[in-house]
Design an enzyme around this catalytic site. Structure first.
Site, PDB file in Angstrom:
ATOM      1  N   ASP A  11     -51.152-100.157  13.046  1.00 26.82           N
ATOM      2  CA  ASP A  11     -52.158 -99.739  12.064  1.00 26.82           C
ATOM      3  C   ASP A  11     -53.371 -99.280  12.863  1.00 26.82           C
ATOM      4  O   ASP A  11     -53.953-100.061  13.620  1.00 26.82           O
ATOM      5  CB  ASP A  11     -52.553-100.911  11.157  1.00 26.82           C
ATOM      6  CG  ASP A  11     -51.421-101.307  10.219  1.00 26.82           C
ATOM      7  OD1 ASP A  11     -50.712-100.406   9.734  1.00 26.82           O
ATOM      8  OD2 ASP A  11     -51.234-102.509   9.984  1.00 26.82           O
ATOM      9  N   ASP A 130     -47.197 -99.656  -1.345  1.00 24.38           N
ATOM     10  CA  ASP A 130     -47.953-100.907  -1.255  1.00 24.38           C
ATOM     11  C   ASP A 130     -48.044-101.460  -2.676  1.00 24.38           C
ATOM     12  O   ASP A 130     -48.564-100.784  -3.573  1.00 24.38           O
ATOM     13  CB  ASP A 130     -49.372-100.657  -0.725  1.00 24.38           C
ATOM     14  CG  ASP A 130     -49.369-100.061   0.680  1.00 24.38           C
ATOM     15  OD1 ASP A 130     -48.403-100.319   1.427  1.00 24.38           O
ATOM     16  OD2 ASP A 130     -50.324 -99.330   1.019  1.00 24.38           O
TER      17      ASP A 130
END
Length: 251
Positions: A11, A130
Site C-alpha cells: 500500500d 472493499d
C-alpha cells in the site's frame, strides 16, 4: 487442485509503503522497491501495488515507482490506484504492470470493466472490492474505504464477473489490519457465487489464518501486508506450513 497463491501487498502513500488498521492509522513499512525485491526472491507468487491515495487525491498512479518495482521483480505484478480510463491502463502495462486493479472507478463507471476486458483481456483485470459488514449485510465502500455506497457485496461481485473481470480482490474492512483472520464466511459465499478466482484480503495474523482461508474460505489466493512487511511471517515458512496442510502451493 489448483495451486493457491500468496500475494504480498504494497500500500503506497507519498512513495512509501504504509500499513494501517481498518483502513486508518497508517504507519511507515519501508521502501516499496526494496520490499518488492525481497518478496520476489522469497517466493511470493505475485505482488500487488496499491497507490492508496491516488483516487482521493484525484491523480494517476505513481508511474516511476511502478517502473522501478517492475524492474526488480520476476513475478506477476498487479497495480491499482487512480485508474479511471483505458489510457491509464495502457501506461501502466507499458511500464511493467501485468494486471491492473480497479475499485472506485469500476463502481462509478461499470462499463470500464467491459472496456478493459475487451481491450486487454479478462486476465488483466482485477476488480478490488472493499466491503464492510453492517447489520449482517456486506456493503461496498469506495475511495480507500472512506465512502459507503448502497451496493451489496454479492450483487456487485456477480456483476463484475459478468462484465469481464478476471479476478476479484475482496478486502473485509472489518478484518483489515486486525490480525484476527480473514472473512472466511463471506469468502466461501463469494467462491460459490462466481467462477473467477477470489483473492482474500484483510485479517492475516498468523499462518493458521492462511490455512483457514484456503480450506474454509475457499479462497484462490491470500493477500497480506503487515505480517510480511514487519517479518512476522516469512513466505517460505508459510508455504511449507500450507504444504503440511495438504494445500497446493508453488515452492
Amino acid at each position: 487442485m489448483l495451486t493457491k497463491r500468496i500475494i504480498p501487498c504494497l500500500d503506497i502513500k507519498n512513495g512509501r509503503t504504509v500499513k494501517g488498521v481498518n483502513f486508518v492509522d497508517l504507519r511507515d513499512a519501508g521502501d516499496p522497491v526494496e520490499l518488492a525485491k525481497i518478496y520476489s526472491d522469497e517466493g511470493a507468487d505475485e505482488l500487488v501495488f496499491l497507490d492508496i491515495s491516488a483516487t482521493e487525491e484525484r491523480r494517476r498512479t505513481l508511474i516511476d515507482l511502478v517502473r522501478k518495482v517492475a524492474a526488480t521483480i520476476n513475478i506477476p505484478f498487479t497495480v491499482g490506484g487512480g485508474i479511471s480510463a483505458v489510457e491509464d491502463v495502457e501506461v501502466l502495462l507499458q511500464n511493467g504492470a501485468d494486471k491492473v486493479s480497479i475499485n472506485s472507478s469500476a463502481v462509478k463507471n461499470p462499463q470500464l470493466i467491459n472496456d478493459l476486458a475487451q481491450k486487454f483481456g479478462s486476465q488483466c483485470v482485477v476488480v478490488a472490492i472493499d466491503a464492510k459488514q453492517i447489520d449482517e449485510e456486506w456493503i461496498v465502500h469506495l475511495v480507500g474505504g472512506k465512502v459507503p455506497t448502497e451496493i451489496k457485496l454479492f450483487d456487485w461481485a456477480k456483476e463484475v464477473e459478468e462484465r469481464g473481470a478476471g479476478e476479484i480482490l475482496f478486502t473485509s474492512m472489518n478484518h483489515d489490519g486486525t490480525k484476527n483472520g480473514f472473512a472466511n464466511e463471506a469468502l466461501a459465499k463469494l467462491s460459490q457465487l462466481v467462477n473467477i478466482p477470489i483473492i482474500a484480503s484483510g485479517g492475516a495474523g498468523n499462518m493458521q489464518h492462511f490455512v483457514d482461508t484456503f480450506i474454509d474460505g475457499k479462497a484462490d489466493a491470500a493477500l497480506a501486508a503487515s505480517v510480511f512487511h514487519f517479518k512476522e511471517i516469512e513466505i517460505k515458512a508459510l508455504k511449507k506450513e500450507l504444504k503440511n496442510n495438504n494445500i497446493e502451493v508453488r515452492i
